[in-house]
Design a protein around this motif. Sequence first.
Motif, PDB file in Angstrom:
ATOM      1  N   VAL A 248       0.858  -1.188   0.000  1.00 50.10           N
ATOM      2  CA  VAL A 248       0.000   0.000   0.000  1.00 50.10           C
ATOM      3  C   VAL A 248       0.891   1.234   0.000  1.00 50.10           C
ATOM      4  O   VAL A 248       2.041   1.192   0.425  1.00 50.10           O
ATOM      5  CB  VAL A 248      -0.939   0.033   1.226  1.00 50.10           C
ATOM      6  CG1 VAL A 248      -1.859  -1.161   1.247  1.00 50.10           C
ATOM      7  CG2 VAL A 248      -0.130   0.120   2.523  1.00 50.10           C
ATOM      8  N   ALA A 249       0.344   2.334  -0.460  1.00 53.08           N
ATOM      9  CA  ALA A 249       1.087   3.597  -0.481  1.00 53.08           C
ATOM     10  C   ALA A 249       0.747   4.410   0.771  1.00 53.08           C
ATOM     11  O   ALA A 249      -0.392   4.403   1.243  1.00 53.08           O
ATOM     12  CB  ALA A 249       0.740   4.397  -1.732  1.00 53.08           C
ATOM     13  N   ALA A 250       1.738   5.103   1.270  1.00 57.60           N
ATOM     14  CA  ALA A 250       1.524   5.948   2.447  1.00 57.60           C
ATOM     15  C   ALA A 250       0.688   7.166   2.082  1.00 57.60           C
ATOM     16  O   ALA A 250       0.804   7.718   0.978  1.00 57.60           O
ATOM     17  CB  ALA A 250       2.859   6.398   3.021  1.00 57.60           C
ATOM     18  N   ASP A 291       8.068   1.946   5.530  1.00 62.27           N
ATOM     19  CA  ASP A 291       8.529   0.836   4.695  1.00 62.27           C
ATOM     20  C   ASP A 291       7.944  -0.491   5.180  1.00 62.27           C
ATOM     21  O   ASP A 291       7.550  -1.350   4.376  1.00 62.27           O
ATOM     22  CB  ASP A 291      10.059   0.743   4.731  1.00 62.27           C
ATOM     23  CG  ASP A 291      10.731   1.756   3.826  1.00 62.27           C
ATOM     24  OD1 ASP A 291      10.029   2.403   3.032  1.00 62.27           O
ATOM     25  OD2 ASP A 291      11.968   1.912   3.931  1.00 62.27           O
ATOM     26  N   PHE A 292       7.910  -0.658   6.489  1.00 63.17           N
ATOM     27  CA  PHE A 292       7.459  -1.928   7.069  1.00 63.17           C
ATOM     28  C   PHE A 292       5.940  -2.055   7.044  1.00 63.17           C
ATOM     29  O   PHE A 292       5.391  -3.064   6.574  1.00 63.17           O
ATOM     30  CB  PHE A 292       7.982  -2.058   8.497  1.00 63.17           C
ATOM     31  CG  PHE A 292       7.675  -3.378   9.149  1.00 63.17           C
ATOM     32  CD1 PHE A 292       8.159  -4.562   8.622  1.00 63.17           C
ATOM     33  CD2 PHE A 292       6.906  -3.447  10.299  1.00 63.17           C
ATOM     34  CE1 PHE A 292       7.890  -5.789   9.211  1.00 63.17           C
ATOM     35  CE2 PHE A 292       6.625  -4.662  10.912  1.00 63.17           C
ATOM     36  CZ  PHE A 292       7.118  -5.834  10.363  1.00 63.17           C
ATOM     37  N   VAL A 293       5.229  -1.033   7.553  1.00 60.40           N
ATOM     38  CA  VAL A 293       3.769  -1.162   7.669  1.00 60.40           C
ATOM     39  C   VAL A 293       3.086  -1.179   6.304  1.00 60.40           C
ATOM     40  O   VAL A 293       1.956  -1.665   6.184  1.00 60.40           O
ATOM     41  CB  VAL A 293       3.162  -0.050   8.554  1.00 60.40           C
ATOM     42  CG1 VAL A 293       3.760  -0.096   9.947  1.00 60.40           C
ATOM     43  CG2 VAL A 293       3.313   1.331   7.937  1.00 60.40           C
ATOM     44  N   ASN A 294       3.756  -0.648   5.284  1.00 57.70           N
ATOM     45  CA  ASN A 294       3.167  -0.623   3.941  1.00 57.70           C
ATOM     46  C   ASN A 294       3.575  -1.822   3.087  1.00 57.70           C
ATOM     47  O   ASN A 294       3.201  -1.905   1.915  1.00 57.70           O
ATOM     48  CB  ASN A 294       3.585   0.653   3.210  1.00 57.70           C
ATOM     49  CG  ASN A 294       3.065   1.905   3.875  1.00 57.70           C
ATOM     50  OD1 ASN A 294       2.138   1.845   4.669  1.00 57.70           O
ATOM     51  ND2 ASN A 294       3.661   3.046   3.563  1.00 57.70           N
ATOM     52  N   SER A 295       4.329  -2.752   3.665  1.00 59.29           N
ATOM     53  CA  SER A 295       4.972  -3.779   2.849  1.00 59.29           C
ATOM     54  C   SER A 295       4.130  -5.039   2.684  1.00 59.29           C
ATOM     55  O   SER A 295       3.190  -5.304   3.441  1.00 59.29           O
ATOM     56  CB  SER A 295       6.312  -4.172   3.490  1.00 59.29           C
ATOM     57  OG  SER A 295       6.101  -4.949   4.657  1.00 59.29           O
ATOM     58  N   PRO A 367      -2.763  -7.232  29.378  1.00 58.19           N
ATOM     59  CA  PRO A 367      -2.764  -8.031  28.149  1.00 58.19           C
ATOM     60  C   PRO A 367      -2.879  -7.211  26.878  1.00 58.19           C
ATOM     61  O   PRO A 367      -2.961  -7.789  25.784  1.00 58.19           O
ATOM     62  CB  PRO A 367      -3.996  -8.917  28.327  1.00 58.19           C
ATOM     63  CG  PRO A 367      -4.945  -8.063  29.100  1.00 58.19           C
ATOM     64  CD  PRO A 367      -4.082  -7.251  30.045  1.00 58.19           C
ATOM     65  N   ASN A 368      -2.911  -5.883  26.984  1.00 52.17           N
ATOM     66  CA  ASN A 368      -3.048  -5.054  25.788  1.00 52.17           C
ATOM     67  C   ASN A 368      -1.720  -4.914  25.054  1.00 52.17           C
ATOM     68  O   ASN A 368      -0.643  -4.968  25.650  1.00 52.17           O
ATOM     69  CB  ASN A 368      -3.553  -3.663  26.172  1.00 52.17           C
ATOM     70  CG  ASN A 368      -4.994  -3.691  26.626  1.00 52.17           C
ATOM     71  OD1 ASN A 368      -5.888  -4.006  25.863  1.00 52.17           O
ATOM     72  ND2 ASN A 368      -5.211  -3.373  27.905  1.00 52.17           N
ATOM     73  N   ALA A 369      -1.804  -4.685  23.762  1.00 51.23           N
ATOM     74  CA  ALA A 369      -0.607  -4.470  22.952  1.00 51.23           C
ATOM     75  C   ALA A 369       0.072  -3.165  23.344  1.00 51.23           C
ATOM     76  O   ALA A 369      -0.556  -2.237  23.881  1.00 51.23           O
ATOM     77  CB  ALA A 369      -0.974  -4.442  21.476  1.00 51.23           C
ATOM     78  N   VAL A 370       1.358  -3.079  23.069  1.00 48.29           N
ATOM     79  CA  VAL A 370       2.129  -1.836  23.233  1.00 48.29           C
ATOM     80  C   VAL A 370       2.293  -1.152  21.881  1.00 48.29           C
ATOM     81  O   VAL A 370       2.178   0.069  21.767  1.00 48.29           O
ATOM     82  CB  VAL A 370       3.507  -2.128  23.858  1.00 48.29           C
ATOM     83  CG1 VAL A 370       4.388  -0.881  23.858  1.00 48.29           C
ATOM     84  CG2 VAL A 370       3.349  -2.668  25.279  1.00 48.29           C
ATOM     85  N   ILE A 371       2.537  -1.941  20.839  1.00 51.14           N
ATOM     86  CA  ILE A 371       2.802  -1.431  19.491  1.00 51.14           C
ATOM     87  C   ILE A 371       1.606  -1.714  18.585  1.00 51.14           C
ATOM     88  O   ILE A 371       1.104  -2.841  18.518  1.00 51.14           O
ATOM     89  CB  ILE A 371       4.060  -2.100  18.887  1.00 51.14           C
ATOM     90  CG1 ILE A 371       5.274  -1.880  19.794  1.00 51.14           C
ATOM     91  CG2 ILE A 371       4.323  -1.575  17.481  1.00 51.14           C
ATOM     92  CD1 ILE A 371       5.715  -0.427  19.930  1.00 51.14           C
ATOM     93  N   TYR A 372       1.169  -0.673  17.858  1.00 46.69           N
ATOM     94  CA  TYR A 372       0.053  -0.779  16.924  1.00 46.69           C
ATOM     95  C   TYR A 372       0.542  -0.298  15.561  1.00 46.69           C
ATOM     96  O   TYR A 372       1.020   0.832  15.430  1.00 46.69           O
ATOM     97  CB  TYR A 372      -1.127   0.075  17.393  1.00 46.69           C
ATOM     98  CG  TYR A 372      -1.665  -0.333  18.750  1.00 46.69           C
ATOM     99  CD1 TYR A 372      -2.823  -1.091  18.852  1.00 46.69           C
ATOM    100  CD2 TYR A 372      -0.993   0.023  19.915  1.00 46.69           C
ATOM    101  CE1 TYR A 372      -3.312  -1.480  20.099  1.00 46.69           C
ATOM    102  CE2 TYR A 372      -1.464  -0.375  21.158  1.00 46.69           C
ATOM    103  CZ  TYR A 372      -2.623  -1.122  21.244  1.00 46.69           C
ATOM    104  OH  TYR A 372      -3.097  -1.518  22.474  1.00 46.69           O
ATOM    105  N   LEU A 373       0.434  -1.164  14.553  1.00 41.47           N
ATOM    106  CA  LEU A 373       0.933  -0.863  13.221  1.00 41.47           C
ATOM    107  C   LEU A 373      -0.250  -0.606  12.286  1.00 41.47           C
ATOM    108  O   LEU A 373      -1.188  -1.409  12.210  1.00 41.47           O
ATOM    109  CB  LEU A 373       1.771  -2.031  12.697  1.00 41.47           C
ATOM    110  CG  LEU A 373       2.940  -2.451  13.596  1.00 41.47           C
ATOM    111  CD1 LEU A 373       3.649  -3.672  13.008  1.00 41.47           C
ATOM    112  CD2 LEU A 373       3.933  -1.310  13.797  1.00 41.47           C
ATOM    113  N   VAL A 374      -0.188   0.530  11.576  1.00 42.41           N
ATOM    114  CA  VAL A 374      -1.309   0.949  10.733  1.00 42.41           C
ATOM    115  C   VAL A 374      -0.799   1.180   9.313  1.00 42.41           C
ATOM    116  O   VAL A 374      -0.051   2.140   9.064  1.00 42.41           O
ATOM    117  CB  VAL A 374      -1.965   2.244  11.264  1.00 42.41           C
ATOM    118  CG1 VAL A 374      -3.264   2.515  10.521  1.00 42.41           C
ATOM    119  CG2 VAL A 374      -2.204   2.166  12.765  1.00 42.41           C
ATOM    120  N   PRO A 375      -1.159   0.321   8.359  1.00 40.48           N
ATOM    121  CA  PRO A 375      -0.701   0.508   6.974  1.00 40.48           C
ATOM    122  C   PRO A 375      -1.065   1.895   6.455  1.00 40.48           C
ATOM    123  O   PRO A 375      -2.161   2.412   6.701  1.00 40.48           O
ATOM    124  CB  PRO A 375      -1.462  -0.584   6.208  1.00 40.48           C
ATOM    125  CG  PRO A 375      -1.712  -1.646   7.235  1.00 40.48           C
ATOM    126  CD  PRO A 375      -1.963  -0.909   8.517  1.00 40.48           C
TER     127      PRO A 375
END
Length: 706
Positions: A248-250, A291-295, A367-375
Amino acid sequence: MNAHSPAGSPPSDRLPDLWDDAKAAGLDEPGQLLYRSNLLGSDLRITNFGGGNTSAKVAARDPLTGAEATVLWVKGSGGDIGSMKLDGFSTLYLDKLEQLKGLYRGIAHEDEMVGYLPHCTFNLNPRAASIDTPLHAFVPAAHVDHVHSDAVIALAASRNAEELTKTVFGGEIGFLPWQRPGFDLGLKLEAVAKSDPKLVGVVLGGHGLFTWGPTSKACYQTTLRIIQTAADWLKANGQRPAFGGERVAALAPEARAAVAARLMPEIRGRIGKEESKAKVGHFNDAPEVLDFVNSNALDRLAPLGTSCPDHFLRTKIRPLVIPFDPASGGIEAAIAGLDDLIEAYRADYAAYYQRCKHADSPAMRDPNAVIYLVPGIGMLSFAADKATARIAGEFYVNAINVMRGATSVSDYVGLPEQEAFDIEYWLLEEAKLQRMPKPKSLAGRIALVTGGAGGIGRAIAARLMAEGACVVLADIDQGALDESVAEFGKAFGKDVVRGVRVDVTDEAAVIGSFAETARAFGGIDIVVNNAGISSAAPVEDTSLELWNRNISILATGYFLVAREGYRLMKQQGRGGSIVFIGSKNGVAASAGASAYCTAKAAELHLARCMALEGAPFGIRVNSVNPDAVLRGSKIWQGEWRQQRAQSNKIGEDDLEEFYRKRSLLQRSVFPEDIAEAVYFFASDLSAKSTGNFLNVDAGNATSFTR
């Protein structure tokens, strides 16, 4: 690879040798160790914040016997080699550390060896020794570095890590498979180091790099050279494009910021319903993150988690990927799916805990996440405070760099699940957590203070920050705002304060200030309506312009700010506290100030109206009524001061004394007094108070509550 440079401003490809012989010549051995440590820690390509450790074996006189002893200086538990001072090092007798080998009962008894380390302390040093102490003690070299270079960990976290280590470094760097740090690993590191005199270091599988040398300078330069060798090899041999190319494109930067501002309060509200679990957020859309979240590889690599224990402890078992289609801009669809997504993550984490726990494991943590990745958008991170959230994000950038390097030459391998659990729920780590100081009363809470660069506003901001809150100062005076932010950054740390220029009569500017607050910290918990003016004129001399100016700033401005804060609090679903800075004149009329008094009365009634509407959502609205706060107050400068002096037929320099004597308690009222009242309403001390006002005027019978 990241350096201590602004996001999006990549460092030079080469690691600079910053060693200054002239500076080092004036330092003793411990001083050179500290100098070396600070140099290594100044570049995130060498090691992450708080990661790694350094040591030196130094000759010293034993304070008991007077005989010469060899003392191990090694970074103690906690701290950061980039910013530490000499008191950050533990000091231990090397011969006593060697004697511990006779007490070691095998790998099943690793943790008991940590209890022996205090018995080896030299010169009553109170700095606790870290679990890595044996690794430094047993390497037969005077100077040892342990760092977490992204380039080296990329090799160490590859499927064929040992083979790559031999290929890249030839015969000068050894290899040890993944093992949790401790006494046994120290013995194995010693054996490898002694096995071949040509070795200058060892790669620890999935973990990092140990290097050594005869002098502090030689050790430092060896560390740089090995890391640079790894980086150069990866660059020359790695496949492109990274992560299998772009899926996906940023979005444009402004659009990314807008989505983050919209999304962060929604996440924050769901993962921190209880006040004791309030979270602060951080947004990162640096190029390596995008680069990572869009890959194409995101969905495959993200579930694998991180490899280096330092990365893992900060970022949790794995991140949470939030489905978002930047092409359609479907933010509402992403928000609609958050409940199920977050609940599924919690259930997965609980299952991981149940699978891996031991009989003596600590109770399951958050139990919640620390890191959230959003394309298309970037990375969000949440933690108990801003610095921890920011640093967690930086650690995940390290993990991204590691995955980039590993997948370019091999297959990336994350930390095995049981090993990850044993690190996360290590009893020694739990003991460290239990020693942490109790959180401050406003820890994890986020405030916006209008008129924040004025006397009362600054005092309020300082009081809130002193109790652990993150604060956005909103003010129309850019110069005063910049000065205030800089001063608070020095006093409380740059992480906890932001400034935004706002004209409170400008609806778009007010809306934008709350979007900026949400993007900077994740949401809002406390709004202090404090921006103000003052004016005096007999009613027949009050112009429409003067009337409108008072109503615009003191009534409409308070409405706009309170409304936007209310909207954001309601969106989060965590409740909140809105505090109006009113005035004695809002309760008791004063001749010659009709416009001011009317606007202040409107504030008080607006607060009561909002208290009615906010109560079902846990949003409390209260007011503080000051009187005659002269010191540091902008409204007491210029015409208002002159007018009040003339009205009371006294000199301007006599005003404070006049108001002091007028009060029932015969005391002056200062900005800090108003700040204390605001803190009361902002904190849980007033959890059952809404729709109230508190007079802070040293006593004025005309403004008694009735």
